[in-house]
Design a protein around this motif. Structure first.
Motif, PDB file in Angstrom:
ATOM      1  N   VAL A 188       0.865  -1.174   0.000  1.00 47.43           N
ATOM      2  CA  VAL A 188       0.000   0.000   0.000  1.00 47.43           C
ATOM      3  C   VAL A 188       0.901   1.223   0.000  1.00 47.43           C
ATOM      4  CG1 VAL A 188      -1.753   1.290   1.265  1.00 47.43           C
ATOM      5  CG2 VAL A 188      -1.805  -1.214   1.273  1.00 47.43           C
ATOM      6  N   LYS A 189       0.669   2.128  -0.944  1.00 48.83           N
ATOM      7  CA  LYS A 189       1.462   3.356  -1.012  1.00 48.83           C
ATOM      8  C   LYS A 189       1.001   4.315   0.079  1.00 48.83           C
ATOM      9  CE  LYS A 189       4.260   6.021  -3.718  1.00 48.83           C
ATOM     10  NZ  LYS A 189       4.546   7.080  -2.765  1.00 48.83           N
ATOM     11  N   THR A 190       1.954   4.806   0.868  1.00 51.30           N
ATOM     12  CA  THR A 190       1.660   5.749   1.951  1.00 51.30           C
ATOM     13  C   THR A 190       2.586   6.953   1.805  1.00 51.30           C
ATOM     14  OG1 THR A 190       3.319   4.945   3.528  1.00 51.30           O
ATOM     15  CG2 THR A 190       1.225   3.734   3.424  1.00 51.30           C
ATOM     16  N   PRO A 191       2.321   8.032   2.552  1.00 53.69           N
ATOM     17  CA  PRO A 191       3.238   9.184   2.499  1.00 53.69           C
ATOM     18  C   PRO A 191       4.666   8.819   2.920  1.00 53.69           C
ATOM     19  CG  PRO A 191       1.157   9.814   3.515  1.00 53.69           C
ATOM     20  CD  PRO A 191       1.121   8.326   3.344  1.00 53.69           C
ATOM     21  N   GLN A 192       4.799   7.781   3.745  1.00 56.59           N
ATOM     22  CA  GLN A 192       6.120   7.377   4.209  1.00 56.59           C
ATOM     23  C   GLN A 192       6.815   6.402   3.255  1.00 56.59           C
ATOM     24  OE1 GLN A 192       3.333   7.264   6.381  1.00 56.59           O
ATOM     25  NE2 GLN A 192       3.949   9.332   6.998  1.00 56.59           N
ATOM     26  N   GLY A 193       6.082   5.848   2.304  1.00 55.34           N
ATOM     27  CA  GLY A 193       6.687   4.888   1.386  1.00 55.34           C
ATOM     28  C   GLY A 193       5.738   3.753   1.067  1.00 55.34           C
ATOM     29  N   TYR A 194       6.271   2.542   0.991  1.00 55.90           N
ATOM     30  CA  TYR A 194       5.485   1.353   0.661  1.00 55.90           C
ATOM     31  C   TYR A 194       5.339   0.478   1.903  1.00 55.90           C
ATOM     32  CZ  TYR A 194       5.374   2.230  -4.347  1.00 55.90           C
ATOM     33  OH  TYR A 194       5.118   2.762  -5.581  1.00 55.90           O
TER      34      TYR A 194
END
Length: 306
Positions: A49-55
Motif C-alpha cells: 500500500v502506497k503511503t506518504p512514508q513509502g510502501y
C-alpha cells in the motif's frame, strides 16, 4: 512465482520504498516497481500500500512475507551445503552501538578478515536499535536483551564503565575527592531524550542532576572529555585509546553492563551464520578483556611513577 520476484518483494518490504530496494539490489526504482506490479498481477493480490512514508505491506503482503523469508533461508542453506565448510566468505553486516563499533569491532573485524580473506565485513555504527527483520544488519550487538521478536539472543560479555576526565581538565579545576565534589564540575553525557536504551542512562550514578555538554554519540562524548571539556562516564575499554584520560572515584562510581549478540531466528539453520556468530562473539570477549587488562597495566604504571 520465482525466487527473483520474491527477492525483489523482500527488498521492498525491508526498505519501505522502491528506491531503497533498488539501491540494495543494484537496479533502478522503476524496474523494481514493474517487477512488483508483475508479481501482484500474477498472484492476483495487492502486496503493498502506497503511503506518504513509502510502501507498507498490505495484508496479503504480510501473509507472503514469512514464506518469502523461508525461501530465502532455504536457498542460503542449500548454497552452504554445496560449498562445504571451508573458510568463511561473503558479506556480513554488523550493527552496533557506536562505543562498540569504534573501540572494539575494528580490531575484531581486522582479525576476522585476516583469518578469512573471502569475508567482507560491514560495520554499521548507529546510536539506536537495529531492525533485523528489515535486514538493516545481519547481526546486531545490543546493550540490553531484546524481549520481543523472532530473534536469537546470546550474552557475549560484561564490560565496565567509570567516571573519567583528562589530566588537563583536572589540573585546572577543583579536586575531586567524592561524588559531592562533582557538582562543581562540568559533566558530559547523553542527550536525555535521545537515550535509546535504559542501560545507557548513566548520569544518575554520578549524583549530578544533568550534564551541560551532551551528545547521542559515545565517541563524541569521549572526544569532548579528551579535549578537556568536562567529566563523563566512559567505557573502560575506550580509555587506552586516549592518553591523558583517567578514571576517577572508581570505588564510588562504577557500572557494569553487558553486550548481547542478536540474530534473526531463522539464521540458526545456517552453519555459516553460526560460525560467524561464534567468531564474532569470541573476538569481542577477547578484545574487551585485552583492553581492560591494558588499562589496569597503564594505571599501575602511572601509580608507580607517582
Amino acid at each position: 512465482m520465482d525466487w527473483d520476484d520474491l527477492r525483489i518483494f523482500l527488498a521492498v518490504a525491508r526498505a519501505d520504498s522502491l528506491s531503497g530496494a533498488g539501491r540494495r539490489l543494484g537496479i533502478d526504482a522503476s524496474t523494481v516497481g514493474r517487477r512488483i506490479a508483475r508479481l501482484e498481477a500474477g498472484l492476483g493480490a495487492k502486496l503493498f500500500v502506497k503511503t506518504p512514508q513509502g510502501y507498507a505491506l498490505a495484508p496479503e503482503g504480510e501473509r507472503l512475507l514469512p514464506h518469502a523469508e523461508t525461501a530465502e533461508q532455504a536457498l542460503s542453506v542449500a548454497a552452504e551445503a554445496l560449498s562445504g565448510p571451508g573458510d568463511l566468505s561473503g558479506q556480513l553486516r554488523i550493527g552496533a552501538p557506536d562505543g562498540c563499533a569504534n573501540y572494539l569491532l575494528p580490531q575484531v573485524c581486522a582479525r576476522l578478515c585476516e583469518a578469512h580473506p573471502g569475508l567482507e565485513l560491514q560495520i554499521v555504527a548507529l546510536p539506536r536499535m537495529f531492525s533485523l527483520s528489515r535486514r538493516e544488519a545481519d547481526m546486531a550487538i545490543a546493550v540490553s536483551q531484546p524481549q520481543a521478536g523472532r530473534l536469537v539472543v546470546q550474552r557475549l560479555t560484561d564490560y565496565r564503565l567509570h567516571l573519567a576526565g583528562h589530566d588537563d581538565y583536572l589540573a585546572a579545576h577543583p579536586p575531586i575527592r567524592d561524588r559531592s565534589d562533582l557538582r562543581a564540575h562540568r559533566m558530559i553525557g547523553y542527550i536525555p531524550d535521545m537515550i535509546f536504551d535504559r542501560e545507557l542512562d548513566y548520569m544518575t550514578e554520578t549524583g549530578v542532576d544533568f550534564a551541560q555538554l551532551t551528545s547521542n554519540s559515545v565517541s563524541v562524548q569521549m572526544q569532548a572529555i579528551r579535549a578537556g571539556a568536562g567529566l563523563g562516564i566512559v567505557h573502560d575499554f575506550a580509555i587506552p585509546f586516549h592518553p591523558g584520560v583517567r578514571r576517577l572515584l572508581t570505588d564510588q562510581v562504577s557500572l557494569t553492563r553487558s553486550f548481547w549478540l542478536v540474530r534473526y531466528a531463522d539464521d540458526r539453520r545456517s552453519q555459516r551464520m553460526n560460525r560467524l556468530a561464534d567468531a564474532l562473539g569470541q573476538g569481542i570477549r577477547a578484545e574487551v578483556a585485552r583492553l581492560e587488562t591494558q588499562l589496569a597495566t597503564l594505571e599501575a604504571s602511572a601509580e608507580r611513577r607517582t
